[in-house]
Design an enzyme around this catalytic site. Structure first.
Site, PDB file in Angstrom:
ATOM      1  N   GLU A  71       0.830  -1.208   0.000  1.00 28.15           N
ATOM      2  CA  GLU A  71       0.000   0.000   0.000  1.00 28.15           C
ATOM      3  C   GLU A  71       0.869   1.265   0.000  1.00 28.15           C
ATOM      4  O   GLU A  71       0.757   2.130   0.888  1.00 28.15           O
ATOM      5  CB  GLU A  71      -1.009  -0.012   1.163  1.00 28.15           C
ATOM      6  CG  GLU A  71      -1.977  -1.177   1.035  1.00 28.15           C
ATOM      7  CD  GLU A  71      -3.224  -1.114   1.912  1.00 28.15           C
ATOM      8  OE1 GLU A  71      -3.302  -0.282   2.824  1.00 28.15           O
ATOM      9  OE2 GLU A  71      -4.140  -1.924   1.649  1.00 28.15           O
ATOM     10  N   GLU A 114      -4.938  -8.632  -0.965  1.00 26.44           N
ATOM     11  CA  GLU A 114      -5.773  -8.399   0.227  1.00 26.44           C
ATOM     12  C   GLU A 114      -7.216  -8.302  -0.234  1.00 26.44           C
ATOM     13  O   GLU A 114      -7.562  -7.412  -1.020  1.00 26.44           O
ATOM     14  CB  GLU A 114      -5.354  -7.122   0.965  1.00 26.44           C
ATOM     15  CG  GLU A 114      -4.052  -7.289   1.726  1.00 26.44           C
ATOM     16  CD  GLU A 114      -3.686  -6.102   2.595  1.00 26.44           C
ATOM     17  OE1 GLU A 114      -4.600  -5.416   3.107  1.00 26.44           O
ATOM     18  OE2 GLU A 114      -2.470  -5.863   2.765  1.00 26.44           O
TER      19      GLU A 114
END
Ligand code: AHR
Length: 513
Positions: free
Chosen positions: A194, A317
């Protein structure tokens, strides 16, 4: 009179709903693309009780059976699940993690503060050796997420050398000194996590350059060690992120581009994990099914730059995210897992199967005690969640050839909104058997399915089903087997026609031989 007319209308509507058929055609002879087993990957972050208390209870623990501190019950359950890979140590934690703090004698390891998850002290007692040896026990491929946000290129390439180099070098010597002679040969490496958020709040342009630098030093000229580097990818529908990375990163330097998407209602109002309303259920499913549009659009961007589909889309994810269970640490993300989660898992895996030409790896968040877990633990007790059972029923698809389909589904209506009630996918395995996975997300209506097989010559059908009395049902430490797969009797095969009757909110996997 008016009342009578209304009654007639309602009755005919109900009758229509029960009679309307869902139609699916499977092009059995057109099966050619492999469903990569890596779609069945999981994720273990240093977060709450995923590692500590979940996977790992410590070498000295005499109450909970363990091997070098790793719970035997968890290892056995994950072996049965055939998890293809396991991502570690984060998540957001990865970009704060310094791997050298987690090797060597445990009493000498420095501690750190887990700033993202609860501000707890991390004593680094579970480190590289513990994780990689545990992957060997489970029989799964490790996927290491490197620290880009607060680490250095040198630190990451030292890690690669420590775990993968067989010859003599400072890092491989250190590994030997710490008790491991042979390298683990880790293939999958994440280059940050991220990067647009907790991994450094970078722009895609900046991250693409950072990625290139890291990726350059992780391997030699022609990636002769064949490591599979995964670039930190887009947050849900940030299509620009994918566009920039595909444009700026040379494709021979990247194995996959990540994508994160959670089935969440609203980030500041996620709703309860168990006592949710039908409206919350509908919104969760809407977010889960949005995965189809997401992977379609990200894949289309990737196709523009990489028509040969060399670079994989790695959804590392995914899963449902709700409010934490009352009384638990808000930073630990502990939530129960109901039939709603079974719906998310079944429908999402169907989406991944149907996009398996590009989606070649994925990781459910997370394995134990965090978010949409497959396992929950409480001291010496362990339970398997409905999500576990779906993933176990579905694992017959691993490395099988995806059978393309066309589908016409009834709608699951809520207020003025609608979603397709049925989701499906199928594959043919190496023995020729065909498996069909079906999900009926409608919480109230049973669904009749008329399935046509274009090709194939199957004589028998058998199946398993996961369902329960209430959508909110879940397994507990007191009643661990309330929800578990049962034999399914609702399918009838006649030549190339297959009729299936699915109860409301159910997942079915059929085997045709
Ligand atoms: O899975 C929990 C967190 O969600 C991860 O650490 C992070 O990558 C994401 O935002």
């Amino acid at each position: 009179m008016k009342r009578f007319a209304l009654l007639v209308t309602c009755t005919s509507l109900i009758a229509f709903n029960m009679l309307a058929q869902n139609n699916i055609t499977f092009k059995v002879d057109a099966a050619k693309t492999t469903i990569n087993r890596n779609i069945y990957g999981h994720f273990a972050e240093h977060l709450g009780h995923c590692i500590y208390g979940g996977f790992y209870v410590g070498e000295g623990n005499t109450k909970i059976p363990n091997s070098n501190g790793v719970r035997n019950d968890v290892v056995d359950a994950l072996k049965r699940l055939k998890i293809a890979n396991l991502r570690w140590p984060g998540g957001c934690f990865a970009d704060t993690y310094h791997w050298k703090d987690g090797i060597g004698p445990k009493d000498k390891r420095p501690s750190m503060v887990n700033t993202w998850w609860g501000g707890v002290t991390e004593d680094n007692s579970f480190g590289t050796h513990d994780f990689l040896n545990m992957c060997e026990l489970i029989g799964t491929q490790p996927y290491l997420a490197g620290n880009v946000g607060s680490g250095t290129v040198q630190e990451l390439i030292d890690w690669v050398q420590y775990v993968n180099f067989d010859g003599k070098s400072p890092m491989s010597d250190l590994r030997r000194q710490n008790g491991r002679e042979k390298p683990w040969n880790v293939t999958y490496w994440g280059v940050g996590n991220e990067a647009w958020g907790c991994g450094g709040n970078m722009t895609p342009e900046y991250y693409a350059d950072v990625y290139r630098k890291y990726a350059t030093f992780m391997t030699g000229w022609s990636n002769e060690t064949k490591i599979f580097r995964i670039a930190s990818g887009a947050n849900s529908k940030d299509y620009n992120w994918t566009e920039v990375l595909m444009k700026k990163i040379p494709h021979n330097m990247v194995g996959g581009l990540a994508l994160h998407h959670y089935s969440v209602i609203e980030w500041n109002k996620k709703g309860p994990a168990v006592d949710f309303t039908e409206q919350q259920y509908f919104q969760t499913m809407k977010s889960a099914l949005f995965m189809d549009s997401l992977v379609t659009k990200h894949a289309a961007i990737m196709d523009k730059y990489d028509p040969q589909k060399r670079v994989a889309l790695v959804v590392d994810e995914w899963g449902g995210w709700y409010d934490v269970e009352a009384g638990t640490n808000p930073g630990f993300l502990y939530q129960q897992n109901t039939m709603r989660d079974a719906m998310i898992a079944g429908a999402t895996l169907n989406i991944f199967h149907n996009h398996c030409d590009r989606v070649r790896m994925a990781n459910l968040a997370q394995t134990v005690n965090v978010l949409q877990a497959v396992i929950l633990t409480k001291e010496e007790k362990m339970i398997l969640t409905p999500t576990y059972h779906v993933m176990e029923m579905y694992n017959v698809h691993q490395d099988a050839k995806m059978v393309p389909l066309t589908i016409r589904s009834n709608s699951y209506m809520f207020g003025n909104e609608k979603l397709p009630a049925i989701s499906a996918s199928a594959s043919k395995d190496s023995t020729g058997a065909m498996h069909i996975s079906l999900v009926n997300i409608d919480p109230k209506a049973a669904q009749d399915l008329a399935i046509t097989l274009e090709g194939g010559n199957y004589k028998t059908v058998s199946g398993r089903i996961l369902t329960s009395a209430k959508l909110q049902d879940h397994n507990t430490f007191e009643e661990p087997a309330k929800i578990k797969p049962a034999t399914f009797q609702g399918a009838a095969l006649k030549g190339r026609s297959l009729n299936v009757k699915m109860p409301p909110f159910s997942v079915v996997v059929l085997e045709l031989k």
